[in-house]
Design a protein around this motif. Structure first.
Motif, PDB file in Angstrom:
ATOM      1  N   PRO A  58      22.831 -14.928  36.017  1.00 55.51           N
ATOM      2  CA  PRO A  58      23.764 -15.679  36.636  1.00 55.51           C
ATOM      3  C   PRO A  58      24.353 -14.933  37.942  1.00 55.51           C
ATOM      4  CG  PRO A  58      23.736 -16.110  34.127  1.00 55.51           C
ATOM      5  CD  PRO A  58      22.597 -15.125  34.708  1.00 55.51           C
ATOM      6  N   SER A  59      24.596 -13.786  37.908  1.00 53.46           N
ATOM      7  CA  SER A  59      25.356 -13.051  38.856  1.00 53.46           C
ATOM      8  C   SER A  59      24.237 -12.388  39.742  1.00 53.46           C
ATOM      9  CB  SER A  59      26.240 -11.946  38.430  1.00 53.46           C
ATOM     10  OG  SER A  59      25.527 -10.788  38.130  1.00 53.46           O
ATOM     11  N   GLY A  60      22.804 -12.812  39.562  1.00 55.06           N
ATOM     12  CA  GLY A  60      21.768 -12.083  40.442  1.00 55.06           C
ATOM     13  C   GLY A  60      21.213 -10.936  40.075  1.00 55.06           C
ATOM     14  N   SER A  61      21.499 -10.255  39.053  1.00 56.57           N
ATOM     15  CA  SER A  61      20.603  -9.030  38.819  1.00 56.57           C
ATOM     16  C   SER A  61      20.653  -8.885  37.049  1.00 56.57           C
ATOM     17  CB  SER A  61      21.549  -7.837  39.282  1.00 56.57           C
ATOM     18  OG  SER A  61      22.568  -7.482  38.493  1.00 56.57           O
ATOM     19  N   PHE A  62      19.811  -7.732  36.480  1.00 53.92           N
ATOM     20  CA  PHE A  62      19.741  -7.516  35.305  1.00 53.92           C
ATOM     21  C   PHE A  62      20.901  -6.886  34.606  1.00 53.92           C
ATOM     22  CE2 PHE A  62      19.478  -3.294  37.200  1.00 53.92           C
ATOM     23  CZ  PHE A  62      19.932  -2.605  36.073  1.00 53.92           C
ATOM     24  N   LYS A  63      22.143  -6.657  35.446  1.00 51.97           N
ATOM     25  CA  LYS A  63      23.240  -6.424  34.872  1.00 51.97           C
ATOM     26  C   LYS A  63      24.005  -7.195  33.876  1.00 51.97           C
ATOM     27  CE  LYS A  63      23.408  -2.446  37.095  1.00 51.97           C
ATOM     28  NZ  LYS A  63      23.145  -0.965  36.760  1.00 51.97           N
ATOM     29  N   ILE A  83      36.612  -1.908  33.340  1.00 57.30           N
ATOM     30  CA  ILE A  83      36.545  -0.964  34.296  1.00 57.30           C
ATOM     31  C   ILE A  83      35.267  -0.337  34.644  1.00 57.30           C
ATOM     32  CG2 ILE A  83      37.319   1.338  33.279  1.00 57.30           C
ATOM     33  CD1 ILE A  83      38.998   1.940  36.000  1.00 57.30           C
ATOM     34  N   CYS A  84      34.885  -0.145  35.693  1.00 55.38           N
ATOM     35  CA  CYS A  84      33.479   0.259  35.908  1.00 55.38           C
ATOM     36  C   CYS A  84      33.255   1.020  37.414  1.00 55.38           C
ATOM     37  CB  CYS A  84      32.367  -0.720  35.919  1.00 55.38           C
ATOM     38  SG  CYS A  84      32.351  -2.292  37.306  1.00 55.38           S
ATOM     39  N   ALA A  85      32.297   2.054  37.598  1.00 55.09           N
ATOM     40  CA  ALA A  85      31.871   2.338  38.808  1.00 55.09           C
ATOM     41  C   ALA A  85      30.655   1.701  39.364  1.00 55.09           C
ATOM     42  CB  ALA A  85      31.804   3.879  38.789  1.00 55.09           C
ATOM     43  N   SER A  86      30.396   1.465  40.618  1.00 55.13           N
ATOM     44  CA  SER A  86      29.366   0.784  40.687  1.00 55.13           C
ATOM     45  C   SER A  86      28.821   0.855  42.122  1.00 55.13           C
ATOM     46  CB  SER A  86      29.865  -0.788  40.420  1.00 55.13           C
ATOM     47  OG  SER A  86      28.758  -1.714  40.996  1.00 55.13           O
ATOM     48  N   THR A  87      27.506   0.673  42.272  1.00 50.41           N
ATOM     49  CA  THR A  87      26.993   0.579  43.671  1.00 50.41           C
ATOM     50  C   THR A  87      26.734  -0.897  44.073  1.00 50.41           C
ATOM     51  OG1 THR A  87      24.451   0.739  42.531  1.00 50.41           O
ATOM     52  CG2 THR A  87      25.692   2.645  43.526  1.00 50.41           C
ATOM     53  N   GLY A  88      27.087  -1.651  43.282  1.00 48.38           N
ATOM     54  CA  GLY A  88      27.491  -3.202  43.525  1.00 48.38           C
ATOM     55  C   GLY A  88      26.836  -4.145  42.357  1.00 48.38           C
ATOM     56  N   ASN A  89      25.727  -4.050  41.628  1.00 43.88           N
ATOM     57  CA  ASN A  89      25.346  -5.139  40.831  1.00 43.88           C
ATOM     58  C   ASN A  89      26.282  -5.054  39.602  1.00 43.88           C
ATOM     59  OD1 ASN A  89      23.453  -6.456  42.376  1.00 43.88           O
ATOM     60  ND2 ASN A  89      21.755  -4.760  41.595  1.00 43.88           N
ATOM     61  N   THR A  90      26.499  -3.856  39.215  1.00 45.54           N
ATOM     62  CA  THR A  90      27.461  -3.688  37.923  1.00 45.54           C
ATOM     63  C   THR A  90      28.748  -4.378  38.119  1.00 45.54           C
ATOM     64  OG1 THR A  90      26.528  -1.469  37.332  1.00 45.54           O
ATOM     65  CG2 THR A  90      28.772  -2.102  36.333  1.00 45.54           C
ATOM     66  N   SER A  91      29.450  -4.046  39.431  1.00 40.96           N
ATOM     67  CA  SER A  91      30.684  -4.738  39.783  1.00 40.96           C
ATOM     68  C   SER A  91      30.824  -6.302  39.879  1.00 40.96           C
ATOM     69  CB  SER A  91      31.234  -4.067  41.018  1.00 40.96           C
ATOM     70  OG  SER A  91      30.438  -4.561  42.118  1.00 40.96           O
ATOM     71  N   ALA A  92      29.483  -6.780  40.442  1.00 43.26           N
ATOM     72  CA  ALA A  92      29.465  -8.354  40.455  1.00 43.26           C
ATOM     73  C   ALA A  92      29.333  -8.843  38.857  1.00 43.26           C
ATOM     74  CB  ALA A  92      28.128  -8.494  41.334  1.00 43.26           C
ATOM     75  N   ALA A  93      28.458  -8.274  38.141  1.00 39.73           N
ATOM     76  CA  ALA A  93      28.337  -8.760  36.710  1.00 39.73           C
ATOM     77  C   ALA A  93      29.570  -8.536  36.080  1.00 39.73           C
ATOM     78  CB  ALA A  93      27.368  -7.957  36.047  1.00 39.73           C
ATOM     79  N   ALA A  94      30.207  -7.314  36.270  1.00 42.60           N
ATOM     80  CA  ALA A  94      31.554  -7.265  35.525  1.00 42.60           C
ATOM     81  C   ALA A  94      32.625  -8.108  35.755  1.00 42.60           C
ATOM     82  CB  ALA A  94      31.819  -5.608  35.691  1.00 42.60           C
ATOM     83  N   ALA A  95      32.765  -8.316  37.136  1.00 36.02           N
ATOM     84  CA  ALA A  95      33.587  -9.038  37.381  1.00 36.02           C
ATOM     85  C   ALA A  95      33.489 -10.607  37.075  1.00 36.02           C
ATOM     86  CB  ALA A  95      33.762  -9.239  38.993  1.00 36.02           C
ATOM     87  N   THR A 319      14.947  -6.051  40.015  1.00 42.57           N
ATOM     88  CA  THR A 319      16.258  -5.884  39.298  1.00 42.57           C
ATOM     89  C   THR A 319      17.363  -6.815  39.743  1.00 42.57           C
ATOM     90  OG1 THR A 319      16.666  -4.064  40.662  1.00 42.57           O
ATOM     91  CG2 THR A 319      16.178  -3.503  38.283  1.00 42.57           C
ATOM     92  N   GLY A 320      17.038  -7.076  41.090  1.00 39.20           N
ATOM     93  CA  GLY A 320      18.232  -7.814  41.840  1.00 39.20           C
ATOM     94  C   GLY A 320      17.467  -8.827  42.803  1.00 39.20           C
TER      95      GLY A 320
END
Length: 355
Positions: A58-63, A83-95, A319-320
């Motif tokens: 759904p958010s476009g990655s394996f995360k 809360i998370c640190a991210s290079t991008g995909n984690t932030s998208a999924a977490a949000a 992965t994405g």
């Protein structure tokens, strides 16, 4: 497999959930396993290669696989923000998943080192996004300090529920193939995914669902290859932003997956990554983000060393989705041609190309 149900409901017996766990889902998982049809153009051995295209989550990655479980368990605890640190995909999924759960989301990202598609996702889902003057490793250090002082749920892959959710990709591969592949190749950034896949394969073997285990192949970008080099990289650099990590949190798990399976962790250059990235899109019709292509780049590299045998089955995780990083796609593609709005002008351009 019913796409209308998310991973938690489909694989509940394999996951640490109970009737008290509120299931936060966007119907993730059940992503396609796509057989490569032009792979002999870039590989020596006559292998059977498949792409596990997790960019269609759904958010476009394996995360999303890990995030559905991490957010569900956070909701079970009554946590109000993640809360998370991210290079991008984690932030998208977490949000995305925190929005679904009605929670707040705080994201720390390295300034100038995140693809615009991913940043846009975190922002539109309502996360509080902070760009730090540092890299991913600095962001993760700050996040760890913050969760010690505040009641936030940390949803990076050091959260064990993330790994539990991500292992379901291995279950799907086995169900789609009818067994485990001989080799499974993945990009390696923070190294949670290779750890998760290996866990999933081992669990399916213990359940009698498969008769063998794959050899795990992990590939880091040459400019961000701490596991290959044997020491952290202080200033990681690669065009593949999703794996631009100098000190992976999942280092030990990745090494264990490699060693236990008899596999390999190696590095590939940005040039090799981009070549594989363009091949996957232009020859196989699959649009993935650059970091995803590290899996195929590594397989091609090993093939050139006569690593594989004819008939081997290889799965490469993508992965994405490519729309995560549209800027690189545009830079690497043939640019649009300006023509007058008449048929003669158009035909003049396409003669010798398509007709």
């Amino acid at each position: 497999m019913d796409r209308r149900r998310g991973l938690i409901e489909r694989y509940r017996k394999y996951l640490p959930v109970s009737e008290k766990t509120p299931v936060i889902t966007l119907n993730e998982g059940n992503t396609p396993l796509i057989k490569a049809v032009h792979i002999d153009e870039v590989m020596r051995a006559g292998v059977r290669l498949y792409f596990k295209y997790d960019g269609l989550n759904p958010s476009g990655s394996f995360k999303d696989r890990g995030m559905t479980l991490a957010i569900s368990k956070a909701a079970e605890k009554g946590v109000k923000a993640v809360i998370c640190a991210s290079t991008g995909n984690t932030s998208a999924a977490a949000a995305a998943y925190s929005a679904r759960a009605g929670m707040g989301a705080i994201v720390l990202i390295p300034e100038g080192q995140i693809a615009m598609g991913k940043l846009a996702q975190a922002m539109i889902h309502g996360a509080m996004v902070m760009q730090i003057n540092g890299n991913f490793d600095d962001a993760l250090r700050l996040v760890k300090e913050l969760v010690e002082k505040h009641n936030f749920a940390l949803v990076n892959s050091i959260n064990p529920f993330r790994i539990e959710g991500q292992k379901t990709a291995a279950f799907e591969v086995c169900e789609q193939l009818g067994n485990a592949p001989v080799y499974h190749a993945l990009p390696v950034g923070n190294a949670g995914n290779i750890t998760a896949y290996w866990k999933g394969y081992r669990e399916f073997l213990s359940e009698g669902k498969i008769g063998s285990l794959p050899k795990m192949l992990g590939f880091q970008a040459a400019g961000a290859a701490p596991i290959v080099k044997g020491s952290p990289v202080e200033h990681p650099e690669t065009i593949a932003t999703a794996i631009r990590i100098g000190n992976p949190a999942g280092w030990k798990g990745a090494v264990a997956a490699r060693d236990d399976s008899g596999g390999v962790i190696d590095s590939v250059t940005d040039e090799e990554i981009l070549s594989a990235y363009k091949f996957i899109a232009s020859r196989e019709g699959i649009f993935c983000e650059p970091a995803s292509a590290a899996s195929l780049a590594g397989v091609i590299k090993l093939s050139e060393q006569d690593f594989f045998s004819e008939g081997d089955t290889i799965v490469c995780t993508l992965t994405g989705h490519g729309l995560k990083d549209p800027d690189n796609a545009i830079k690497l593609s043939r640019q649009p041609v300006r023509v007058s709005a008449d048929i003669n002008s158009v035909e003049k351009v396409i003669t010798g190309c398509c007709i």
